[in-house]
Design an enzyme around this catalytic site. Structure first.
Site, short mmCIF file in Angstrom:
data_model
loop_
_atom_site.label_atom_id
_atom_site.label_comp_id
_atom_site.label_asym_id
_atom_site.label_seq_id
_atom_site.Cartn_x
_atom_site.Cartn_y
_atom_site.Cartn_z
N ASN A 132 -30.96 99.67 5.02
CA ASN A 132 -32.04 99.99 4.10
C ASN A 132 -32.12 101.51 3.99
O ASN A 132 -32.20 102.20 5.01
CB ASN A 132 -33.36 99.41 4.60
CG ASN A 132 -33.34 97.89 4.66
OD1 ASN A 132 -32.72 97.24 3.82
ND2 ASN A 132 -34.01 97.32 5.64
N HIS A 175 -30.01 103.29 10.65
CA HIS A 175 -29.69 102.12 11.47
C HIS A 175 -29.06 101.05 10.62
O HIS A 175 -29.37 100.90 9.44
CB HIS A 175 -30.95 101.57 12.17
CG HIS A 175 -32.13 101.40 11.26
ND1 HIS A 175 -32.90 102.46 10.84
CD2 HIS A 175 -32.65 100.29 10.68
CE1 HIS A 175 -33.86 102.01 10.04
NE2 HIS A 175 -33.73 100.70 9.93
N LEU A 176 -28.17 100.28 11.24
CA LEU A 176 -27.51 99.15 10.59
C LEU A 176 -28.11 97.89 11.18
O LEU A 176 -28.14 97.72 12.40
CB LEU A 176 -26.00 99.19 10.84
CG LEU A 176 -25.19 100.29 10.15
CD1 LEU A 176 -25.45 101.65 10.78
CD2 LEU A 176 -23.71 99.97 10.17
N HIS A 177 -28.59 97.01 10.31
CA HIS A 177 -29.07 95.71 10.76
C HIS A 177 -27.87 94.77 10.85
O HIS A 177 -27.13 94.62 9.87
CB HIS A 177 -30.07 95.11 9.76
CG HIS A 177 -31.34 95.88 9.59
ND1 HIS A 177 -32.53 95.49 10.16
CD2 HIS A 177 -31.63 97.00 8.88
CE1 HIS A 177 -33.50 96.33 9.80
NE2 HIS A 177 -32.97 97.26 9.02
N GLY A 237 -36.50 99.83 1.26
CA GLY A 237 -37.30 99.14 2.27
C GLY A 237 -37.19 99.74 3.66
O GLY A 237 -37.58 99.11 4.64
N GLN A 238 -36.69 100.97 3.75
CA GLN A 238 -36.55 101.60 5.06
C GLN A 238 -37.92 102.00 5.60
O GLN A 238 -38.72 102.62 4.90
CB GLN A 238 -35.64 102.84 4.96
CG GLN A 238 -35.37 103.48 6.31
CD GLN A 238 -34.40 104.67 6.22
OE1 GLN A 238 -33.98 105.04 5.13
NE2 GLN A 238 -34.07 105.24 7.35
N ASP A 273 -33.86 93.72 17.36
CA ASP A 273 -35.01 94.07 16.53
C ASP A 273 -36.25 93.38 17.09
O ASP A 273 -36.22 92.21 17.50
CB ASP A 273 -34.75 93.62 15.09
CG ASP A 273 -35.70 94.28 14.10
OD1 ASP A 273 -35.24 95.09 13.28
OD2 ASP A 273 -36.92 93.98 14.15
N ILE A 274 -37.36 94.09 17.09
CA ILE A 274 -38.61 93.56 17.65
C ILE A 274 -39.19 92.45 16.77
O ILE A 274 -39.98 91.63 17.25
CB ILE A 274 -39.61 94.72 17.84
CG1 ILE A 274 -40.63 94.40 18.91
CG2 ILE A 274 -40.29 95.09 16.52
CD1 ILE A 274 -41.46 95.60 19.35
P1 5GP Z 1 -36.01 99.32 8.38
O1 5GP Z 1 -37.18 98.64 7.75
O2 5GP Z 1 -36.28 100.80 8.57
O3 5GP Z 1 -34.70 99.07 7.71
O4 5GP Z 1 -35.83 98.68 9.81
C1 5GP Z 1 -36.60 99.07 10.90
C2 5GP Z 1 -36.56 97.92 11.87
O5 5GP Z 1 -37.04 98.39 13.11
C3 5GP Z 1 -37.42 96.73 11.47
O6 5GP Z 1 -36.60 95.58 11.32
C4 5GP Z 1 -38.40 96.61 12.62
O7 5GP Z 1 -38.70 95.27 12.96
C5 5GP Z 1 -37.70 97.34 13.74
N1 5GP Z 1 -38.60 97.93 14.71
C6 5GP Z 1 -39.74 98.62 14.45
N2 5GP Z 1 -40.30 99.05 15.59
C7 5GP Z 1 -39.50 98.61 16.60
C8 5GP Z 1 -39.55 98.74 18.03
O8 5GP Z 1 -40.44 99.37 18.60
N3 5GP Z 1 -38.55 98.15 18.74
C9 5GP Z 1 -37.53 97.46 18.13
N4 5GP Z 1 -36.60 96.92 18.92
N5 5GP Z 1 -37.45 97.33 16.79
C10 5GP Z 1 -38.42 97.90 16.04
#
Ligand code: 5GP
Length: 116
Positions: A89, A102-104, A95-96, A33-34
């Site tokens: 999420n 995707h799975l964290h 909070g998505q 994750d970034i």
């Molecule tokens: P969500 O909030 O949808 O559950 O998770 C999306 C995740 O994607 C967040 O944790 C966010 O930091 C990550 N993310 C967003 N943009 C990028 C990116 O360009 N590269 C990577 N590796 N992660 C990203």
């Protein structure tokens, strides 16, 4: 479903956006994750661009199992023998922010509960 539907994550899968990829097979990819929320924070993403968990259908049964087993594989690969957390999420209240399932995978420190 093909990869013609463009999401941030399909662009990572196609190598149009750089990512620190830790695992990949024909069904899934895993990358860091970034904006990591723990010392290890990996996103496990199906190559099929299902928007969110609530869009998954019975035909995705095997893929859903594969994603969980991929989390287990990556956790072992990255040495998370002390435990870890897996989060999905789903939708706005979940909070998505990226509309591609995707799975964290979070680990490398003790995690608090409840998650807020
Ligand atoms: P969500 O909030 O949808 O559950 O998770 C999306 C995740 O994607 C967040 O944790 C966010 O930091 C990550 N993310 C967003 N943009 C990028 C990116 O360009 N590269 C990577 N590796 N992660 C990203």
């Amino acid at each position: 479903m093909s990869l013609t539907q463009d999401t941030l994550f399909t662009r990572i899968i196609r190598r149009e956006i750089p990512a620190d990829i830790v695992y990949e097979d024909n069904l899934a990819i895993a990358f860091r994750d970034i904006n990591p929320q723990a010392p290890v924070h990996i996103l496990v993403v199906p190559k099929e661009p299902i928007a969110q968990l609530s869009d998954a259908e019975s035909q995705n049964h095997a893929l859903m199992g594969h994603l969980l087993l991929t989390v287990k594989r990556v956790a072992a690969q990255l040495g998370l023998e002390n435990g870890y957390r897996v989060v999905i999420n789903n939708g706005a209240d979940g909070g998505q922010t990226v509309p591609h399932l995707h799975l964290h995978l979070l680990g490398g420190r003790p995690l608090l509960w409840p998650p807020g």
